[in-house]
Every structure is written in structure tokens, then in C-alpha cells.
Design a protein around this motif. Structure first.
Motif, PDB file in Angstrom:
ATOM      1  N   ASP A   1       0.947  -1.239   0.006  1.00  0.00           N
ATOM      2  CA  ASP A   1      -0.053   0.043  -0.001  1.00  0.00           C
ATOM      3  C   ASP A   1       0.792   1.311  -0.055  1.00  0.00           C
ATOM      4  OD1 ASP A   1      -1.726   2.090   0.177  1.00  0.00           O
ATOM      5  OD2 ASP A   1      -2.491   1.464   2.114  1.00  0.00           O
ATOM      6  N   PRO A   2       1.068   1.752  -1.101  1.00  0.00           N
ATOM      7  CA  PRO A   2       1.820   3.024  -1.072  1.00  0.00           C
ATOM      8  C   PRO A   2       1.785   4.150  -0.336  1.00  0.00           C
ATOM      9  CG  PRO A   2       1.500   2.233  -3.491  1.00  0.00           C
ATOM     10  CD  PRO A   2       0.484   1.573  -2.429  1.00  0.00           C
ATOM     11  N   ALA A   3       0.393   4.171  -0.057  1.00  0.00           N
ATOM     12  CA  ALA A   3      -0.134   5.367   1.004  1.00  0.00           C
ATOM     13  C   ALA A   3       0.591   5.239   2.245  1.00  0.00           C
ATOM     14  CB  ALA A   3      -1.859   5.250   1.049  1.00  0.00           C
ATOM     15  N   LEU A   4       0.956   4.082   2.599  1.00  0.00           N
ATOM     16  CA  LEU A   4       1.649   4.158   3.921  1.00  0.00           C
ATOM     17  C   LEU A   4       3.026   4.952   4.195  1.00  0.00           C
ATOM     18  CD1 LEU A   4       1.823   0.240   4.730  1.00  0.00           C
ATOM     19  CD2 LEU A   4       0.066   2.052   5.450  1.00  0.00           C
ATOM     20  N   LEU A   5       3.673   5.149   2.687  1.00  0.00           N
ATOM     21  CA  LEU A   5       4.622   6.129   2.604  1.00  0.00           C
ATOM     22  C   LEU A   5       6.044   5.489   3.065  1.00  0.00           C
ATOM     23  CD1 LEU A   5       3.469   9.319   3.921  1.00  0.00           C
ATOM     24  CD2 LEU A   5       3.231   8.647   1.476  1.00  0.00           C
ATOM     25  N   GLY A   6       5.863   4.680   4.049  1.00  0.00           N
ATOM     26  CA  GLY A   6       6.977   4.054   4.375  1.00  0.00           C
ATOM     27  C   GLY A   6       6.701   3.123   5.728  1.00  0.00           C
ATOM     28  N   GLY A   7       7.552   2.181   6.107  1.00  0.00           N
ATOM     29  CA  GLY A   7       7.199   1.055   7.388  1.00  0.00           C
ATOM     30  C   GLY A   7       6.297   0.237   6.909  1.00  0.00           C
ATOM     31  N   PHE A   8       5.517  -0.230   7.848  1.00  0.00           N
ATOM     32  CA  PHE A   8       4.619  -1.479   7.770  1.00  0.00           C
ATOM     33  C   PHE A   8       3.351  -1.475   8.762  1.00  0.00           C
ATOM     34  CE2 PHE A   8       8.527  -2.763   9.951  1.00  0.00           C
ATOM     35  CZ  PHE A   8       7.843  -3.267  11.086  1.00  0.00           C
ATOM     36  N   VAL A   9       2.556  -2.213   8.357  1.00  0.00           N
ATOM     37  CA  VAL A   9       1.290  -2.560   9.348  1.00  0.00           C
ATOM     38  C   VAL A   9       1.186  -3.983   9.588  1.00  0.00           C
ATOM     39  CG1 VAL A   9      -1.098  -2.360   9.839  1.00  0.00           C
ATOM     40  CG2 VAL A   9       0.091  -0.350   8.656  1.00  0.00           C
ATOM     41  N   VAL A  10       1.304  -4.576  10.848  1.00  0.00           N
ATOM     42  CA  VAL A  10       1.225  -5.927  11.009  1.00  0.00           C
ATOM     43  C   VAL A  10       0.014  -6.097  11.535  1.00  0.00           C
ATOM     44  CG1 VAL A  10       2.366  -7.934  12.332  1.00  0.00           C
ATOM     45  CG2 VAL A  10       3.649  -6.177  11.532  1.00  0.00           C
ATOM     46  N   ARG A  11      -0.783  -7.105  11.225  1.00  0.00           N
ATOM     47  CA  ARG A  11      -2.182  -7.673  11.667  1.00  0.00           C
ATOM     48  C   ARG A  11      -1.963  -9.050  11.942  1.00  0.00           C
ATOM     49  NH1 ARG A  11      -3.464  -4.064   7.989  1.00  0.00           N
ATOM     50  NH2 ARG A  11      -5.065  -2.422   8.498  1.00  0.00           N
ATOM     51  N   ARG A  12      -2.193  -9.492  13.168  1.00  0.00           N
ATOM     52  CA  ARG A  12      -2.419 -10.642  13.558  1.00  0.00           C
ATOM     53  C   ARG A  12      -3.764 -11.020  14.503  1.00  0.00           C
ATOM     54  NH1 ARG A  12       2.545 -13.697  17.090  1.00  0.00           N
ATOM     55  NH2 ARG A  12       3.358 -13.394  15.088  1.00  0.00           N
ATOM     56  N   GLY A  13      -4.785 -11.562  13.885  1.00  0.00           N
ATOM     57  CA  GLY A  13      -6.123 -11.599  14.362  1.00  0.00           C
ATOM     58  C   GLY A  13      -6.641 -10.368  14.613  1.00  0.00           C
ATOM     59  N   ASP A  14      -6.911  -9.684  15.856  1.00  0.00           N
ATOM     60  CA  ASP A  14      -7.582  -8.586  16.192  1.00  0.00           C
ATOM     61  C   ASP A  14      -6.306  -7.576  16.382  1.00  0.00           C
ATOM     62  OD1 ASP A  14     -10.048  -9.480  15.524  1.00  0.00           O
ATOM     63  OD2 ASP A  14     -10.654 -10.124  17.846  1.00  0.00           O
ATOM     64  N   ASP A  15      -5.253  -8.146  16.454  1.00  0.00           N
ATOM     65  CA  ASP A  15      -4.143  -7.086  17.070  1.00  0.00           C
ATOM     66  C   ASP A  15      -3.707  -6.339  15.817  1.00  0.00           C
ATOM     67  OD1 ASP A  15      -4.440  -7.921  19.663  1.00  0.00           O
ATOM     68  OD2 ASP A  15      -3.281  -9.558  19.489  1.00  0.00           O
ATOM     69  N   VAL A  16      -3.307  -5.195  15.780  1.00  0.00           N
ATOM     70  CA  VAL A  16      -2.746  -4.353  14.702  1.00  0.00           C
ATOM     71  C   VAL A  16      -1.551  -3.415  15.181  1.00  0.00           C
ATOM     72  CG1 VAL A  16      -3.237  -2.603  13.020  1.00  0.00           C
ATOM     73  CG2 VAL A  16      -4.751  -4.099  13.585  1.00  0.00           C
ATOM     74  N   LEU A  17      -0.536  -3.759  14.647  1.00  0.00           N
ATOM     75  CA  LEU A  17       0.687  -2.947  15.020  1.00  0.00           C
ATOM     76  C   LEU A  17       0.940  -1.994  13.798  1.00  0.00           C
ATOM     77  CD1 LEU A  17       3.384  -2.081  16.658  1.00  0.00           C
ATOM     78  CD2 LEU A  17       4.257  -4.190  15.826  1.00  0.00           C
ATOM     79  N   ASP A  18       0.815  -0.705  13.853  1.00  0.00           N
ATOM     80  CA  ASP A  18       0.986   0.196  12.739  1.00  0.00           C
ATOM     81  C   ASP A  18       2.215   0.901  12.894  1.00  0.00           C
ATOM     82  OD1 ASP A  18       0.975   2.075  10.620  1.00  0.00           O
ATOM     83  OD2 ASP A  18      -1.289   2.595  10.891  1.00  0.00           O
ATOM     84  N   LEU A  19       3.292   0.672  12.073  1.00  0.00           N
ATOM     85  CA  LEU A  19       4.483   1.492  12.272  1.00  0.00           C
ATOM     86  C   LEU A  19       4.737   1.956  10.982  1.00  0.00           C
ATOM     87  CD1 LEU A  19       6.590  -1.405  14.175  1.00  0.00           C
ATOM     88  CD2 LEU A  19       5.449   0.861  15.082  1.00  0.00           C
ATOM     89  N   SER A  20       3.731   2.552  10.380  1.00  0.00           N
ATOM     90  CA  SER A  20       3.747   3.035   8.957  1.00  0.00           C
ATOM     91  C   SER A  20       4.143   4.715   9.375  1.00  0.00           C
ATOM     92  CB  SER A  20       2.687   3.060   8.050  1.00  0.00           C
ATOM     93  OG  SER A  20       1.505   3.767   8.882  1.00  0.00           O
ATOM     94  N   VAL A  21       4.968   5.343   8.204  1.00  0.00           N
ATOM     95  CA  VAL A  21       5.289   6.526   8.088  1.00  0.00           C
ATOM     96  C   VAL A  21       3.864   7.560   8.274  1.00  0.00           C
ATOM     97  CG1 VAL A  21       6.094   8.705   6.805  1.00  0.00           C
ATOM     98  CG2 VAL A  21       7.326   6.412   7.288  1.00  0.00           C
ATOM     99  N   HIS A  22       3.023   7.029   7.474  1.00  0.00           N
ATOM    100  CA  HIS A  22       1.475   7.575   7.365  1.00  0.00           C
ATOM    101  C   HIS A  22       0.987   7.776   8.770  1.00  0.00           C
ATOM    102  CE1 HIS A  22      -2.991   7.858   6.659  1.00  0.00           C
ATOM    103  NE2 HIS A  22      -2.705   8.614   5.571  1.00  0.00           N
TER     104      HIS A  22
END
Length: 176
Positions: A144-165
Motif C-alpha cells: 500500500d504505497p499510501a503508507l509512505l514507508g514502514g509497515f502494518v502488521v495484523r495478527r488476528g484482532d491485533d494491529v501494529l501500525d509502524l507506517s510513516v503515514h
């Protein structure tokens, strides 16, 4: 809602018992992909629940359309759902089956979204970092280029959003 949960739980219990007894976890998972696609289609769902066409004819039509991509087990479940006019429970049954199957097989499903594609080394490193001891990781990725950089991790209902966006949004919130 409570009634549909109870009804779907009966189907899940039977499917999990069959998968466990026959070590058919992957067969059922593949079947649920097909069944969920069918259940998502309004016209297919109406066709399967129609009383103007015989049940055998309805199931044979699905079998012809799906070919070898659905097992006899999956067709049997579809027959039962159609006969009971409960095809609308398919998504719930599929979701609950995946949860039960993952628990029984010690599987973690993780989805990672990145701003750019990952090379093989980055993907391998990510897989190593996300795999918990004694568990199997089923990793899916997308871009997803809209993130601009970094990443988003989804495990079940848990979300770790380490994106630049996300960081920019958090910064903008604190500046307001």
C-alpha cells in the motif's frame, strides 16, 4: 444472532472433528475458500436455497462449476447447509473453522502491509521475527504505497501500525 452462533457452532464442531480425524485441515480450508465465494454471491446463495429446484440438481450444478477445486466433504457440507436453508451461515462457519483449525495446529496468521515490496531477504527476516516458538506462521503480504514507508502488521484482532503515514497522523494530532 445467538441462534445463528449456535447453529454455526454445530457445523464447526462437526467439520473440526472430521478434519482432526482425517488430518484434512488443509482440504477443509480450501473447501471453505470455495464455499465462502459461493456464499458471497447473492444469486448463488438464492439458487442454493431455492425450493423450486431439487437439492441434487443444485449441488450437481455447484460441483460442475467448481470441478476438482471442492472436495466431497465440502460438497457434503454445502448440501447440508442448502438443505437446511442455512447457506447464509457459511462465512461464520468458515471464520470459526479457521480459528479452531489454527488453534489445533498451532498456526498464527499474520498479514503485513508495506509501502514497497519486500525482497526475499527482508521477507525471510520478517518471517523469522514473527514466528513464535512452537508455532507455524502463515504470512501474507501486500503493498500500500499510501503508507509512505514502514509497515502494518495484523495478527488476528491485533494491529501494529509502524507506517510513516500513521506517524504523521499522530504528529498532526498532537500539534492540534
Amino acid at each position: 444472532m445467538r441462534g445463528s452462533r449456535r447453529r454455526s457452532a454445530r457445523y464447526v464442531e462437526a467439520v473440526v472433528a472430521d478434519a482432526s480425524a482425517g488430518q484434512a485441515w488443509d482440504v477443509w480450508e480450501a473447501d471453505f475458500e470455495i464455499l465462502a465465494t459461493i456464499a458471497d454471491d447473492d444469486s448463488a446463495r438464492r439458487f442454493l436455497q431455492s425450493t423450486s429446484i431439487g437439492l441434487d440438481d443444485r449441488i450437481q450444478a455447484v460441483q460442475r462449476a467448481a470441478g476438482d477445486s471442492i472436495s466431497a466433504r465440502g460438497l457434503g457440507l454445502l448440501r447440508l447447509l442448502a438443505d437446511q436453508r442455512e447457506v447464509d451461515l457459511t462465512q461464520e462457519v468458515a471464520r470459526r473453522y479457521r480459528e479452531a483449525a489454527d488453534e489445533a495446529q498451532n498456526v498464527d496468521r499474520v498479514h503485513v502491509t508495506t509501502a514497497t515490496s519486500l525482497d526475499d531477504e527482508e521477507l525471510s527476516d520478517l518471517r523469522d521475527r514473527l514466528t513464535a516458538p512452537g508455532r507455524t506462521l502463515r504470512l501474507t503480504t501486500d503493498i500500500d504505497p499510501a503508507l509512505l514507508g514502514g509497515f502494518v502488521v495484523r495478527r488476528g484482532d491485533d494491529v501494529l501500525d509502524l507506517s510513516v503515514h500513521a506517524r504523521l497522523q499522530a504528529l498532526a494530532s498532537t500539534l492540534r
